[in-house]
Scaffold this motif. Structure first.
Motif, mmCIF file in Angstrom:
data_model
loop_
_atom_site.group_PDB
_atom_site.id
_atom_site.type_symbol
_atom_site.label_atom_id
_atom_site.label_comp_id
_atom_site.label_asym_id
_atom_site.label_seq_id
_atom_site.Cartn_x
_atom_site.Cartn_y
_atom_site.Cartn_z
ATOM 1 N N ASP A 1 3.382 -2.334 -0.313
ATOM 2 C CA ASP A 1 3.259 -3.555 -1.091
ATOM 3 C C ASP A 1 2.064 -3.371 -2.033
ATOM 4 O O ASP A 1 0.924 -3.245 -1.581
ATOM 5 N N HIS B 1 0.408 -5.210 -4.221
ATOM 6 C CA HIS B 1 -0.691 -6.173 -4.289
ATOM 7 C C HIS B 1 -1.581 -6.059 -3.044
ATOM 8 O O HIS B 1 -2.807 -6.167 -3.136
ATOM 9 N N SER B 2 -0.966 -5.811 -1.901
ATOM 10 C CA SER B 2 -1.760 -5.571 -0.679
ATOM 11 C C SER B 2 -2.554 -4.281 -0.810
ATOM 12 O O SER B 2 -3.712 -4.191 -0.400
ATOM 13 N N LYS C 1 -0.587 -8.422 4.379
ATOM 14 C CA LYS C 1 -0.389 -9.758 3.817
ATOM 15 C C LYS C 1 -0.577 -10.839 4.872
ATOM 16 O O LYS C 1 -1.131 -11.910 4.598
ATOM 17 N N GLY D 1 -3.900 -12.703 3.462
ATOM 18 C CA GLY D 1 -3.084 -13.316 2.407
ATOM 19 C C GLY D 1 -3.888 -13.773 1.213
ATOM 20 O O GLY D 1 -3.451 -13.646 0.065
ATOM 21 N N ARG E 1 -4.852 -10.760 -0.855
ATOM 22 C CA ARG E 1 -3.681 -10.240 -1.568
ATOM 23 C C ARG E 1 -3.386 -11.104 -2.793
ATOM 24 O O ARG E 1 -3.035 -10.585 -3.865
ATOM 25 N N GLN E 2 -3.510 -12.426 -2.641
ATOM 26 C CA GLN E 2 -3.270 -13.318 -3.763
ATOM 27 C C GLN E 2 -4.286 -13.070 -4.879
ATOM 28 O O GLN E 2 -3.948 -13.089 -6.062
ATOM 29 N N LYS F 1 -3.323 -9.930 -6.614
ATOM 30 C CA LYS F 1 -2.170 -10.164 -7.496
ATOM 31 C C LYS F 1 -2.633 -10.694 -8.844
ATOM 32 O O LYS F 1 -2.144 -10.271 -9.902
#
Length: 477
Positions: free
Chosen positions: A404, A406-407, A423, A427, A430-431, A434
């Motif tokens: 992943d 973004h992770s 994630k 989380g 990760r956001q 992103k």
């Protein structure tokens, strides 16, 4: 420029009865490229009527009075529009597709949209949506009078004037030379397949807008009411805290005590912060306030957060619920941004924030009874393109290994170990990653980045430098 039609005296057949239709419809047999247009009483296919349906060849337009004849019951017209081999040229085809589908039940195939074609050719550099008037002027040196279009709005059962019928005919005629001029350009730039993809999506977008989305109105109102209560509490708390800076309070017209300042007045807030609190702020904009750690500033920012949610997503959005369908029908613009990304308006559902404990707005969008929402997405498609163009070795390997992205970025940025369940445990990071990935891809600066991930501008600059330094380390030589 010579045309196959006379702009001053266009040739057309105005059809109001079935016998006239049957006499002339055979003239369209064997024609593989036609233009299509409609004239309507407004812009909403659910509440407005289709007045005229025009289908044309380069030198003659067939104008069917949709009030006198049901176009959906004319088999030859249905066959032409649904024929996947015949090309139908339209301008802003999505609009006409929706009216034709709603009022006739016909699904049009093999669409060529001059508006979308121009968007592909200019790659977002045209400065906006290319109107038919602009395209006619640019390609044909023809100055079209579009003021007559207004005469159709709200029109009821009266006879059409000759000017209105000429206008309807010319709208279809100009599409042919524009089409002839755009095709060589599409081929020269090697974007024919891109244009075909956009044309094919038009039908899908038309169906999306027609169907709309259901919104749970009572739940939405409940969220707004709760936000309003919290906003009012913060307002009163702010006024209570600043009362010590003023010797007296204002009195309103009815003799009631009023706050010494207006919480929404920037001049009054600046006077408070600079002359009374001594903060020396140039403005009360959030980019400035987020750099200041003071109880009054923090309280003001908290108040504004709620005020912004209420003003952006209050009754103004509920007012968009269609009175006929009781659903919201936003407009999706498939090339709405210069980068080619979709945009949305009237209302802009793309700006509805992620669910928060106090503002779970997205929970209010529900499928109809017996249906479910299905979410599908290409896996980090833009990041894959970025990795390929930049030659980023680690990103390329991450893609090959099924990570992943973004992770993976978050792990690199924040010095953590990448795991398959990253994630789940991180989380929020990760956001933030992103936002970093997409923001920096499209040129976001450190200030905006800081606001996106809720850090100070100094930290935003630090993250940006770290991101690009890691990119240089990863780049293939």
């Amino acid at each position: 420029m010579e045309f196959k039609f006379d702009p001053d005296n266009p040739k057309y057949e105005y059809i109001t009865d079935i016998s006239h239709y049957q006499r002339v419809i055979k003239e369209l047999e064997g024609v593989n490229v036609l233009s299509v247009d409609t004239e309507t009483t407004g812009f909403d296919p659910h509440t407005c009527k289709m007045l005229l349906f025009q289908i044309s060849v380069p030198d003659k337009s067939y104008i069917i009075d949709a009030r006198a004849l049901n176009v959906g019951e004319l088999p030859e017209i249905r066959e032409i529009l649904e024929d996947q081999k015949k090309i139908k040229i339209l301008q802003n085809a999505k609009f006409d597709y929706k009216f034709i589908k709603k009022h006739t039940g016909i699904e049009m195939y093999n669409i060529y949209d001059t508006l979308l074609a121009e968007g592909v050719l200019t790659a977002g550099l045209s400065g906006g949506r290319a109107s038919l008037k602009e395209l006619s002027k640019n390609y044909l040196r023809l100055d079209m009078d579009k003021n007559i279009r207004k005469s159709f709005v709200g029109l009821k059962d009266i006879n059409f004037s000759e000017d209105q019928l000429k206008y309807a005919a010319i709208d279809t005629f100009v599409l042919f030379p524009i089409f002839d001029a755009q095709i060589p350009k599409l081929k020269l730039q090697g974007v024919v397949d891109t244009a075909k993809t956009e044309f094919a999506v038009t039908k899908v977008i038309g169906e999306m807008e027609l169907r709309g989305v259901y919104i749970n109105k009572p739940k939405w109102k409940e969220i707004i009411n709760n936000l309003s209560k919290r906003r009012d509490e913060l307002t009163q708390e702010f006024y209570d805290k600043i009362s010590g800076y003023y010797e007296y309070n204002s009195i309103d017209l009815f003799g009631n005590t009023a706050p010494p300042i207006n919480i929404n007045s920037q001049p009054q807030l600046l006077e408070l912060f600079n002359k009374k609190v001594g903060l020396n702020l140039p403005s009360t904009g959030d980019p400035i306030l987020e750099t200041v750690n003071h109880p009054l500033v923090n309280l003001l920012r908290e108040y504004r957060k709620y005020e912004k949610l209420i003003s952006a997503f209050g009754d103004s959005l509920l007012d968009k619920i269609n009175p006929v369908t009781h659903r919201i029908h936003p407009e999706f613009n498939q090339m709405g941004a210069a980068t080619g990304r979709f945009s949305c308006n009237n209302p802009n559902l793309q700006q509805v924030p992620r669910n928060q404990p106090e503002a779970p707005f997205r929970e209010c969008f529900n499928p109809g009874e017996g249906y479910k929402f299905v979410i599908s997405d290409y896996s980090s498609m833009e990041m894959r393109i970025l990795a390929d163009l930049s030659g980023d070795a680690k990103f390329i390997n991450a893609i090959k290994n099924g990570y992943d992205l973004h992770s993976y970025t978050a792990a690199l940025m924040f010095g953590l170990e990448y795991t398959d369940d990253f994630k789940k445990h991180h989380g929020d990071l990760r956001q933030a990653a992103k936002a970093i990935n997409f923001g920096l891809m499209y040129g976001m600066g450190p200030g905006r980045l800081a606001a996106q991930i809720n850090v100070t501008p100094e930290q935003g600059k630090e993250y940006m430098e770290k991101y690009f330094s890691r990119s240089e380390e990863r780049r293939v030589g």
